[in-house]
Scaffold this motif. Structure first.
Motif, PDB file in Angstrom:
ATOM      1  N   TYR A   1       0.826  -1.209   0.000  1.00 56.47           N
ATOM      2  CA  TYR A   1       0.000   0.000   0.000  1.00 56.47           C
ATOM      3  C   TYR A   1       0.861   1.260   0.000  1.00 56.47           C
ATOM      4  O   TYR A   1       0.631   2.199  -0.777  1.00 56.47           O
TER       5      TYR A   1
ATOM      6  N   GLU B   1       2.489   1.972  -3.389  1.00 57.46           N
ATOM      7  CA  GLU B   1       1.552   2.560  -4.354  1.00 57.46           C
ATOM      8  C   GLU B   1       1.276   4.021  -4.011  1.00 57.46           C
ATOM      9  O   GLU B   1       1.255   4.893  -4.902  1.00 57.46           O
TER      10      GLU B   1
ATOM     11  N   TYR C   1      -5.793   4.191  -3.672  1.00 55.53           N
ATOM     12  CA  TYR C   1      -4.766   3.172  -3.446  1.00 55.53           C
ATOM     13  C   TYR C   1      -5.398   2.007  -2.706  1.00 55.53           C
ATOM     14  O   TYR C   1      -6.240   2.200  -1.831  1.00 55.53           O
TER      15      TYR C   1
END
Length: 356
Positions: A25, A28, A99
């Motif tokens: 996460y 990104e 995201y």
């Protein structure tokens, strides 16, 4: 005949508190050129060599403090907002995260599979910033161009001073504020680098050039995050009748060493008790759903820091979440769109040039 639909956009969350999911996460998120807007080679080095080796484990521990049985607080609340809005209107409502999951492309595909060809986009950010509102919208537009280039889209502008939004915040906060038993009400907004304000100023000659630039009328205010935050507070304190000496604006969640918008929330919470402000309440108007930044950074770490510095009473006032008044406000914006209040030409925001 066209089929209408609505999509709610928000930031996102890891799939779990596992370090591997948090690392995915964060990669990104931080590799987004509108979040870290350094040239790609520098951004890649910063993220992969300096941040990801240690930050995921620290963030995973923070997420574990607020994680719910159903999952991420942000995702759980966003789903509740989606369901509540869907009950108010008679068209499909999608939910996409910039995201992580549910991803924006997946949310868009679900709507397209239902035959939606006329889409109203609601970024769940009241204020315009390239690292939140803009990046979420641009990601959706990119997905739309790939999946359905002829999709009709209309964008809800930032609603930072809309009466319905302000009224909902007042309704949320008044149970905590009505007795006046507090020394300071802190409006803690998510921070951004000062550089982003200058970059987003179309004139490149207004933002941060004077002490009162946010109070001097200028076209830059259309995309000035700090001005819009100030306007939210101005409208709120007028509606809630909060005296000027009983509130302040701060900014949280800074990253790195460069100057961000200030005063900084963490520093303010340490200083307030020393200045005699022992009872503090904190609101986070930049967030429409409680998340890591409100539940852990403010309600846990912020509270601990305040009390350790000599504070006596601390309360984080919840975000709007699924408050009926807020859902009614969103529904009213959908109805405005259906009645032609917004032009489809407003579908693409004034985009900054992100470093690729």
């Amino acid at each position: 005949m066209s089929k209408q639909g609505v999509i709610l956009l928000n930031l996102g969350s890891p799939d779990s508190t596992e370090v591997s999911d948090v690392r995915k996460y964060l990669r990104e998120f931080l590799m987004d050129g509108r979040v870290l807007d350094a040239p790609y080679p520098i951004r890649w080095f910063l993220v992969n060599c300096l941040i990801l080796p240690t930050r995921p484990r620290e963030s995973a521990e923070a997420y574990s403090e607020v994680w719910l049985d159903e999952g991420s607080p942000l995702i759980v609340t966003s789903r509740q907002q989606q369901a509540a809005l869907a009950e108010k209107i008679d068209i499909p409502v999608g939910l996409g995260m910039r995201y992580g999951n549910p991803s924006t492309p997946d949310a868009l595909k679900e709507l397209l599979d239902q035959g939606v060809d006329d889409l109203f986009i609601i970024p769940m950010y009241p204020h315009y910033a390239m690292s939140s509102y803009e990046t979420a919208v641009v990601a959706l537009m990119d997905a739309a161009r790939e999946m359905k280039p002829d999709l009709k889209t209309t964008l809800l502008p930032p609603f930072y001073q809309e009466p319905g939004y302000i009224d909902a915040m007042v309704e949320r906060a008044m149970p905590s504020l009505k007795d006046g038993d507090f020394d300071k009400l802190v409006f803690s907004f998510h921070g951004i680098p000062q550089r982003h304000l200058v970059k987003g100023d179309p004139s490149h000659s207004h933002c941060l050039t004077t002490h009162d630039c946010c109070n001097t009328c200028h076209p830059a205010h259309a995309t000035c995050y700090r001005h819009q935050c100030a306007m939210t507070v101005e409208k709120f304190v007028a509606a809630a009748k909060i005296p000027k000496d009983k509130y302040m604006i701060t900014f949280q969640s800074r990253l790195g060493r460069e100057p961000w918008l200030h005063p900084y929330t963490d520093k303010a919470l340490e200083q307030l008790p020393k200045d005699g402000h022992k009872k503090v309440k904190v609101m986070c108007p930049a967030f429409t759903a409680d998340c890591l930044e409100t539940l852990e950074e403010i309600a846990m770490r912020g509270r601990e820091s305040f009390l350790e510095s000599g504070g006596e009473a601390f309360e984080q006032i919840p975000c709007l979440n699924e408050l009926p008044a807020f859902i009614d406000f969103l529904a009213s914006k959908v109805k405005d769109w259906q009645n032609g209040a917004y032009e489809t030409a407003h579908a693409t925001p004034p985009a900054y040039v992100a470093q690729k």
